[in-house]
Design an enzyme around this catalytic site. Structure first.
Site, PDB file in Angstrom:
ATOM      1  N   CYS A 322      32.645  13.280   6.069  1.00 36.68           N
ATOM      2  CA  CYS A 322      31.985  14.189   7.002  1.00 36.68           C
ATOM      3  C   CYS A 322      32.664  15.555   7.064  1.00 36.68           C
ATOM      4  O   CYS A 322      32.377  16.360   7.951  1.00 36.68           O
ATOM      5  CB  CYS A 322      31.983  13.569   8.396  1.00 36.68           C
ATOM      6  SG  CYS A 322      31.226  11.958   8.397  1.00 36.68           S
ATOM      7  N   ASP A 323      33.553  15.811   6.145  1.00 35.91           N
ATOM      8  CA  ASP A 323      34.415  16.978   6.199  1.00 35.91           C
ATOM      9  C   ASP A 323      33.835  18.107   5.335  1.00 35.91           C
ATOM     10  O   ASP A 323      33.517  17.893   4.164  1.00 35.91           O
ATOM     11  CB  ASP A 323      35.774  16.505   5.642  1.00 35.91           C
ATOM     12  CG  ASP A 323      36.874  17.470   5.912  1.00 35.91           C
ATOM     13  OD1 ASP A 323      36.581  18.668   6.086  1.00 35.91           O
ATOM     14  OD2 ASP A 323      38.028  17.025   5.933  1.00 35.91           O
TER      15      ASP A 323
END
Ligand SMILES: *Cc1c(COP(=O)(O)O)cnc(C)c1O
EC number: 4.1.1.17
Length: 400
Positions: A322-323
């Site tokens: 999710c980065d």
């Protein structure tokens, strides 16, 4: 382990949900034999590039007998898998406990250092052993390389004379080592480093028994096509022959990348497309650290049958976490109709690829499958495989 004839066959047959590491033992074997036969000295394998036990065994079976290790975990790993291998602890800053265990439990006798403090540490940890090979690491330029190794380690010219003299007193075999940086694009990198070695020897006036030119030998990637490795070997040989060292001095090198880049590639699935961005199921926290953080460009290929006849266009990749940092800018050239559900092979990830994988955000799982086809590019194809190619010539990125 599964075995497949080709990356395409595997993608079509298994449609894997998780990324797959495709290993090609024949490619690692070919690279190892090339170094064993053509490098004018001894070739050590730098384990950090890829510590996979299968690979270590292949390299050993292909004639690599010495291994450059940098941590006590690497010492334990290699001595377990290859109990007869010669291990060389070439990290210039080691824990005293690690030196002690390496020397007394695993028979490691070769260590590198770049300060008097480290020399004293090695002496204490080995109880002033008299059978040590000690290599003084010199700082050399990384100007000709794609990844610098010039900042962290290495004695400067002004400190090296004193350090060489002190190490001469402590060592049975005195060596000098350096690292020109990874993916050195010209043999000049080694020639210039060897001139610094010469100056250091002259200034210290000591007898040197071993020259270790380190790693840095290139592999081939899009936009990074190095000249043939034979040119590197010739330049190193000539420079070595002209150094003021003992007649019986040995020449070593420590390739990591060059021995294993072709060994593995990665099969990923496209989970989403947004314009020219592809969301794939491996990334910066997986095998694509260098693609994300140093902008390394790896060769890519859409594995689809029948083949797409849409023209290639540049894509960037997002990894699965999710980065925002899980982003690989590329550009990666793929057919313009690449879409979710497609499989892509990302090549030349045997070195600093699988070795960097983490489990961040729950995405560490990967399957390993053996493939019998050729890597996407090679520095080692020889005449027996293709009569128009000469040994060591660069083979351009090859569509399978
Ligand atoms: C990383 C490293 C190597 C291998 O470097 P490559 O560029 O992969 O060939 C060799 N020796 C030392 C001391 C290293 O740190």
């Amino acid at each position: 382990m599964h075995k497949h004839h080709s990356a395409l066959g595997l993608a079509a047959a298994l449609r894997p949900v998780q990324p797959v590491t495709l290993i090609r033992p024949h490619a690692a074997q070919r690279a190892a034999r090339f170094f064993v036969e053509k490098f004018p000295g001894r070739s050590l394998y730098a384990v950090k590039a890829n510590p996979s036990p299968d690979l270590l065994q292949i390299l050993w079976d292909s004639g690599i007998t010495h291994f450059d290790v940098a941590s006590i975990a690497e010492v334990r790993l290699v001595s377990k898998i290859l109990p007869e291998a010669e291990l060389c602890f070439m990290h210039p800053v080691k824990a005293e406990e690690a030196i002690r265990e390496a020397y007394f439990n695993h028979g490691v006798k070769t260590f590198s250092l770049d300060t008097i403090e480290e020399l004293e540490k090695i002496q204490r940890a080995t109880r002033h052993a008299s059978d040590l090979t000690l290599a003084v690491r010199l700082r050399v330029s990384s100007d000709h390389s794609k990844l610098s190794l010039a900042a962290k380690f290495g004695a400067d010219a002004r400190d090296s004379a004193e350090l060489l003299m002190a190490t001469r007193q402590a060592a049975d075999t005195l060596g000098i080592c350096f690292h020109v940086g990874s993916q050195a694009m010209t043999p000049k990198a080694y020639l210039e480093a060897m001139e610094q070695v010469r100056a250091a020897i002259v200034a210290a006036a000591v007898t040197v028994d071993l020259i270790d030119v380190g790693g840095g030998f290139p592999s081939v990637y899009p936009g990074m096509e190095p000249p043939p490795l034979e040119g590197y070997f010739q330049a190193i040989h000539d420079a070595f022959e002209s150094l003021p060292i003992s007649y019986s001095a040995e020449l070593w090198c420590e390739p990591g990348r060059a021995l294993c880049a072709e060994y593995a590639s990665l099969l990923v699935r496209v989970e989403r497309r947004r314009g020219d961005e592809l969301y794939i199921n491996d990334g910066a926290y997986g095998a694509l650290f260098d693609a994300a953080h140093v902008g390394w460009r790896f060769p890519v290929k859409l594995l689809r049958e029948p083949e797409s006849n849409t023209r290639d266009m540049p894509f960037s990749f997002y990894g699965p976490t999710c980065d925002d940092m899980d982003h690989m800018a590329g550009p990666f050239m793929l057919p313009g109709d690449t879409k979710a559900g497609d499989y892509i092979e990302i090549g030349m990830l045997g070195a600093y690829g699988c070795a960097m994988r983490t489990a961040f955000n729950g995405f560490g799982d990967v399957e390993t499958v053996e493939a019998e086809d050729e890597p996407m590019a090679s520095l080692y194809m020889d005449e027996s495989e293709d009569p128009v190619r000469k040994p060591g010539t660069v083979v351009s990125i090859k569509r399978l």
